[in-house]
Structure formats: C-alpha cells, structure tokens
Design an enzyme around this catalytic site. Structure first.
Site, PDB file in Angstrom:
ATOM      1  N   HIS A 153      36.325   1.032  27.885  1.00  0.00           N
ATOM      2  CA  HIS A 153      35.070   1.096  28.649  1.00  0.00           C
ATOM      3  C   HIS A 153      34.079   2.084  28.035  1.00  0.00           C
ATOM      4  CE1 HIS A 153      32.821   0.221  32.423  1.00  0.00           C
ATOM      5  NE2 HIS A 153      33.562  -0.871  32.380  1.00  0.00           N
ATOM      6  N   ASP A 200      32.325  -9.213  39.470  1.00  0.00           N
ATOM      7  CA  ASP A 200      30.871  -9.297  39.642  1.00  0.00           C
ATOM      8  C   ASP A 200      30.282 -10.531  38.968  1.00  0.00           C
ATOM      9  OD1 ASP A 200      31.838  -7.169  37.667  1.00  0.00           O
ATOM     10  OD2 ASP A 200      29.839  -7.545  36.867  1.00  0.00           O
ATOM     11  N   ARG A 202      33.213 -10.836  23.616  1.00  0.00           N
ATOM     12  CA  ARG A 202      33.387 -10.931  25.074  1.00  0.00           C
ATOM     13  C   ARG A 202      32.141 -11.338  25.850  1.00  0.00           C
ATOM     14  NH1 ARG A 202      36.775  -9.536  28.355  1.00  0.00           N
ATOM     15  NH2 ARG A 202      35.664  -7.972  29.567  1.00  0.00           N
ATOM     16  N   TRP A 224      29.869   5.581  31.378  1.00  0.00           N
ATOM     17  CA  TRP A 224      30.843   5.125  32.367  1.00  0.00           C
ATOM     18  C   TRP A 224      31.563   3.907  31.854  1.00  0.00           C
ATOM     19  CZ3 TRP A 224      31.454   0.565  35.276  1.00  0.00           C
ATOM     20  CH2 TRP A 224      32.583   0.614  36.145  1.00  0.00           C
ATOM     21  N   HIS A 273      44.713  -8.051  35.646  1.00  0.00           N
ATOM     22  CA  HIS A 273      44.572  -6.595  35.585  1.00  0.00           C
ATOM     23  C   HIS A 273      45.730  -5.892  36.270  1.00  0.00           C
ATOM     24  CE1 HIS A 273      39.959  -6.257  35.017  1.00  0.00           C
ATOM     25  NE2 HIS A 273      40.436  -7.290  34.372  1.00  0.00           N
ATOM     26  N   HIS A 290      34.196 -12.166  29.369  1.00  0.00           N
ATOM     27  CA  HIS A 290      34.208 -11.255  30.507  1.00  0.00           C
ATOM     28  C   HIS A 290      34.417 -12.085  31.786  1.00  0.00           C
ATOM     29  CE1 HIS A 290      31.499  -8.143  32.828  1.00  0.00           C
ATOM     30  NE2 HIS A 290      32.777  -7.848  32.967  1.00  0.00           N
ATOM     31  N   ASP A 343      41.180  -1.660  28.161  1.00  0.00           N
ATOM     32  CA  ASP A 343      39.718  -1.504  28.132  1.00  0.00           C
ATOM     33  C   ASP A 343      39.378  -0.014  28.081  1.00  0.00           C
ATOM     34  OD1 ASP A 343      36.995  -1.655  28.448  1.00  0.00           O
ATOM     35  OD2 ASP A 343      37.040  -2.883  30.267  1.00  0.00           O
ATOM     36  N   ASN A 362      25.283  -6.799  38.026  1.00  0.00           N
ATOM     37  CA  ASN A 362      25.886  -5.807  38.926  1.00  0.00           C
ATOM     38  C   ASN A 362      25.057  -4.524  39.032  1.00  0.00           C
ATOM     39  OD1 ASN A 362      27.814  -4.863  40.653  1.00  0.00           O
ATOM     40  ND2 ASN A 362      29.430  -4.616  39.116  1.00  0.00           N
ATOM     41  N   GLU A 394      39.429  -2.930  24.019  1.00  0.00           N
ATOM     42  CA  GLU A 394      38.094  -3.415  24.407  1.00  0.00           C
ATOM     43  C   GLU A 394      37.093  -2.266  24.514  1.00  0.00           C
ATOM     44  OE1 GLU A 394      38.329  -5.567  28.068  1.00  0.00           O
ATOM     45  OE2 GLU A 394      36.230  -5.185  28.535  1.00  0.00           O
ATOM     46  N   GLU A 442      30.904  -7.438  26.529  1.00  0.00           N
ATOM     47  CA  GLU A 442      30.621  -7.847  27.910  1.00  0.00           C
ATOM     48  C   GLU A 442      29.210  -7.449  28.341  1.00  0.00           C
ATOM     49  OE1 GLU A 442      33.836  -5.837  29.992  1.00  0.00           O
ATOM     50  OE2 GLU A 442      32.442  -4.362  30.767  1.00  0.00           O
ATOM     51  N   TYR A 452      38.039   4.697  35.466  1.00  0.00           N
ATOM     52  CA  TYR A 452      37.721   3.268  35.418  1.00  0.00           C
ATOM     53  C   TYR A 452      39.005   2.422  35.430  1.00  0.00           C
ATOM     54  CZ  TYR A 452      36.985  -1.300  33.668  1.00  0.00           C
ATOM     55  OH  TYR A 452      37.037  -2.661  33.558  1.00  0.00           O
ATOM     56  N   ARG A 487      46.215  -6.886  31.285  1.00  0.00           N
ATOM     57  CA  ARG A 487      45.476  -5.673  30.922  1.00  0.00           C
ATOM     58  C   ARG A 487      46.095  -4.473  31.634  1.00  0.00           C
ATOM     59  NH1 ARG A 487      39.166  -4.113  32.249  1.00  0.00           N
ATOM     60  NH2 ARG A 487      40.091  -3.047  34.019  1.00  0.00           N
ATOM     61  N   GLU A 507      39.205 -13.443  30.755  1.00  0.00           N
ATOM     62  CA  GLU A 507      39.532 -12.448  31.791  1.00  0.00           C
ATOM     63  C   GLU A 507      39.487 -13.118  33.164  1.00  0.00           C
ATOM     64  OE1 GLU A 507      36.695  -9.257  32.098  1.00  0.00           O
ATOM     65  OE2 GLU A 507      38.074  -7.995  33.256  1.00  0.00           O
TER      66      GLU A 507
HETATM   67  O1  KDG Z   1      36.186  -6.435  33.391  1.00  0.00           O
HETATM   68  C1  KDG Z   1      35.887  -5.620  32.537  1.00  0.00           C
HETATM   69  O2  KDG Z   1      36.359  -5.603  31.406  1.00  0.00           O
HETATM   70  C2  KDG Z   1      34.906  -4.590  32.867  1.00  0.00           C
HETATM   71  O3  KDG Z   1      34.688  -3.717  32.038  1.00  0.00           O
HETATM   72  C3  KDG Z   1      34.247  -4.686  34.173  1.00  0.00           C
HETATM   73  C4  KDG Z   1      32.894  -4.005  34.239  1.00  0.00           C
HETATM   74  O4  KDG Z   1      33.053  -2.643  34.471  1.00  0.00           O
HETATM   75  C5  KDG Z   1      32.086  -4.622  35.341  1.00  0.00           C
HETATM   76  O5  KDG Z   1      31.970  -5.989  35.139  1.00  0.00           O
HETATM   77  C6  KDG Z   1      30.722  -3.985  35.441  1.00  0.00           C
HETATM   78  O6  KDG Z   1      29.920  -4.666  36.351  1.00  0.00           O
HETATM   79 MG    MG Z   2      35.399  -4.320  30.101  1.00  0.00          MG
END
Ligand code: KDG
Ligand code: MG
Length: 403
Positions: free
Chosen positions: A213, A317, A284, A403, A123, A313, A211, A38, A237, A263, A160, A148, A340
């Site tokens: 992130h 994407d 993951r 991010w 999600h 994951h 998550d 991605n 996560e 991931e 996010y 989630r 997921e």
């Molecule tokens: O699905 C998730 O847990 C993610 O964190 C998604 C990511 O941000 C995404 O796949 C980045 O490309």
């Molecule tokens: Mg994630």
C-alpha cells in the site's frame, strides 16, 4: 440505432457509498456503469450529471469507441481519476446495452472465454501472525487458490488491511479521516515472519500475495522482496508510490519477487513506462478507475506484448457493477493473471442483484445478456449518501505519510 434518450446518476450507501450511472435508450434497454471514487464520490456524480449526461442525449449507444473518444478528447482536460471514472461509467453502461441488444453476455462480445473461470484472491487478515494464518487456512478450506496476507504490526495500534470483520474490509470508516501511525522498521520485521508461518501452515499449493500500500521507498521494497523470496510470493503490490515510474527499476535490481501496481492508475500513460521497461509483472488497473472496458483492453494489450498479466483491483469500494465488468474482461483477456475479490455486504448485494458467482476459488460472470447486474432503485433510495473518508497515515513523529 439505439438512441440514448435519458441518463441519470444514482448514489446509494448500502453499507458504503456507490455511484452508478444508468443510461436508457429509446427502445427501453438500459445499461449500468460504476462511477465510485472512494472518499470523493460526489465529484464524479457531479462530473457526470453536470457535464457528461447532456452530451449523451440523442447519441447512438452502439458507438462506444466514438463516444469514448468524444468524452476524452472533447473535454480538452485529459485523464485524472474523476474524468476517467466518469468516462468508465459511460463506457461500461454502453457495453452493457450492447450485450443486452445482442442477447449475449459481455465476455462474448470481447472475443469469448479464454479460460473456464477467473481465479480470484481473497483477503486473510488478523491482528497477529497466528490469527492471519488461521484465517488464511479457512480461505484455503473454502477452495481459494490465491490468498492475500496482511497482519497487524506489533507496536502500531492499527494498519492497512487489518479489519475487525473477517470477510469484509472497509477502510473508508469515518466522517473525517481516521489517523493511523506508520513505522517502516516495525513493518519490515513482521512481514517475512508472516510469510514463513503461512508457508509452514498452508504449504506450497496456494498463491500468497501481499499489499504494501505505497509505504516503502524503492530500496526498502527491494529488501522486503529479497527477504520474501524463499516463500515465493505471487506478488508484492504497490511497493512504492508510482508517480515516478522509474522507482520500480531500483526494486527490480534487488529482487525476483513479482511486482504488481496500478489500482490508482487511470490511464495507459500511468503504466506505459512501467510496462515498456518490464518493471512490473502485473497491472492492477480496473474498469471503473481506468476508463472502462474500452481503455482497460488497450492497457492489457500493451502489457501482453511484454508478458505482463492483469490483476484487476476488486476492493469493496468497486461496486458489483464494476465487479461484473471486471469478470467479463478477465474471462476474455488473453494475459489474465488474477482478480481481487472482496465480498460485498448482503445489503450491497441486495441493492445490486447479480449473475456472477464464486465456486472454490474461481468466479464466473454468468450468462445473462450484458453485464448481468441490476440496480434495485427502490431499495437503493433507502440508503442515502453518507460522507466517508479513507484514513490518513503519519509517521510516529507526526510527519504526514502515504496511506
Ligand atoms: O484492495 C486493495 O488492494 C486496496 O489497496 C484497497 C484500497 O485501499 C481501496 O480500494 C481504496 O479505496
Ligand atoms: Mg491495493
């Protein structure tokens, strides 16, 4: 032997960018592999076209392990997301070919089914706690056994995991990276409230996930894990960036909330210390970014020794080709945890017709030989590549953040 006579990379953007490798053999059988990274898609497309495809022509498609080793050891430059996504695409396409030649779905070649179906998590997200809980209720009605939860953070314009659309979430949303704002203090106030409201509304017969992130320090993650313990989350996560694997030890010292990570891992070496020291509960890593089925099985086998389960994951994407491969892996691997599942758009599903299916919270890869995914090349050609970046994050004072 099924000799490889041709291979090509197909880049298509039916709503988002996907990079797919197609390998063809002398007897007309072909295989597909996802190579989507991605926001950096064309680097893998070039790696494959310019540096990998010339090495494949004339080889025996059955020799999956040897070709994996050839591409990994033979490059001299090991690991990294670009290299490992390219190797993953080759590996996945070769497993697809092997399945088609055997007349068997891939999971049968991986040892057969270890379970009846694959539990997936969906999600639920919303701008507020109430909205998120309402969406989660809807997922529960659809039969999801794991959900989630992500919600907006009061005082931050966006964050996010919170999308405008309820079933689709696409973070790579702009031609140049969108800038988001982040405040750990504001975030840490809202998440325990979200989980409290969710347990009250949804009860205890559903797994709840979250998550982070990569946005907390280890000690902040320890505090959040502790605050969430009364609500028994399935996992937290990406609590903290994992370059320093020992960071997870500090989290562990403070909470019994299960931890998931991986991931963005692309090799067993990214996870080795975490696994051997039992610093995580779920790994993951997935097919496309971690070297394909062949390498993912190796990671899962190491994790199994330590009672760590898989949690691949499965964001949008990762193309339907990766999703299919992940489901074959999930169905067969002994130490499966959860998968997921973010739905692809109807445009994406039309470009990649597939045999996998969803029913009441469980998925199955289907019984078609190989992966059970096609790529409609005529339709794919109607969706040219469109540059799209993931967002970036800054603290409220302008400092660049994760991010
Ligand atoms: O699905 C998730 O847990 C993610 O964190 C998604 C990511 O941000 C995404 O796949 C980045 O490309
Ligand atoms: Mg994630």
């Amino acid at each position: 032997m099924p000799k490889i006579i041709d291979a090509k990379v197909i880049v298509t953007s039916p709503g988002r960018n996907f990079v797919t490798l197609k390998i063809e053999t002398e007897d007309g059988v072909y295989g597909l592999g996802d190579a989507t990274l991605n926001g950096r898609e064309l680097s893998v497309a070039s790696y494959l076209t310019d540096h990998v495809i010339p090495l494949l022509i004339g080889r025996d498609a059955h020799r999956i392990e040897d070709i994996w080793q050839y591409l990994y050891k033979g490059a001299y430059w090991r690991r990294g997301p670009v290299t490992m996504s390219a190797i993953a695409a080759v590996d996945t396409a070769l497993w697809d070919i092997k399945g088609k030649l055997a007349g068997l779905p891939l999971y049968q070649l991986l040892g057969g089914a270890s379970r009846d179906g694959v539990m997936v998590y969906g999600h639920a997200n919303g701008v507020s706690i109430d909205e998120t809980v309402e969406v989660a209720r809807d997922y529960q009605r659809q039969g999801y056994k794991a959900i989630r939860l992500q919600c907006g953070v009061p005082g931050l314009p966006s964050t996010y995991g919170v999308s405008k659309d309820k079933m689709f979430y696409e973070p790579a949303d702009a031609d140049l990276p969108t800038e988001n704002l982040w405040s750990t203090e504001k975030y840490l106030r809202v998440v325990p409230e979200l989980f409290k409201a969710a347990r009250e509304a949804l009860g205890w017969d559903v797994h709840l996930l979250h998550d982070i992130h990569h946005r907390l320090t280890p000690i902040e993650a320890g505090r959040l894990g502790k605050d969430l313990e009364p609500y028994r989350p399935f996992w937290l996560e990406d609590a903290t960036p994992a370059e320093n694997q020992d960071a997870f030890r500090l989290i562990r010292q403070h909470t019994t909330t299960p931890l998931a990570v991986g991931e963005i891992f692309n090799s067993i070496w990214d996870a080795k210390h975490l696994i051997e020291n039992q610093l995580i509960d779920y790994i993951r890593a997935t097919v496309v970014h971690a070297g394909g089925i062949t390498h993912l099985r190796r990671i899962a086998a190491l994790a199994d020794l330590y009672q760590i389960r898989t949690g691949c994951h499965g964001a949008t994407d990762l193309s339907p080709v990766c999703m299919a491969a992940a489901l074959h892996f999930d169905l067969s691997v002994p130490n499966f945890g959860v998968q997921e599942y973010m739905r692809h758009t109807p445009e994406t599903d039309a470009v990649f017709p597939h045999a996998y299916s969803f029913e009441r919270g469980m998925m199955h890869p289907g019984e078609k030989p190989g992966l059970g995914v096609e790529l409609d090349e005529v339709l794919a050609a109607q969706y040219p590549y469109k540059r799209a970046y993931l967002p970036v994050n800054r603290l409220e004072d302008g400092t660049m953040y994760n991010w």
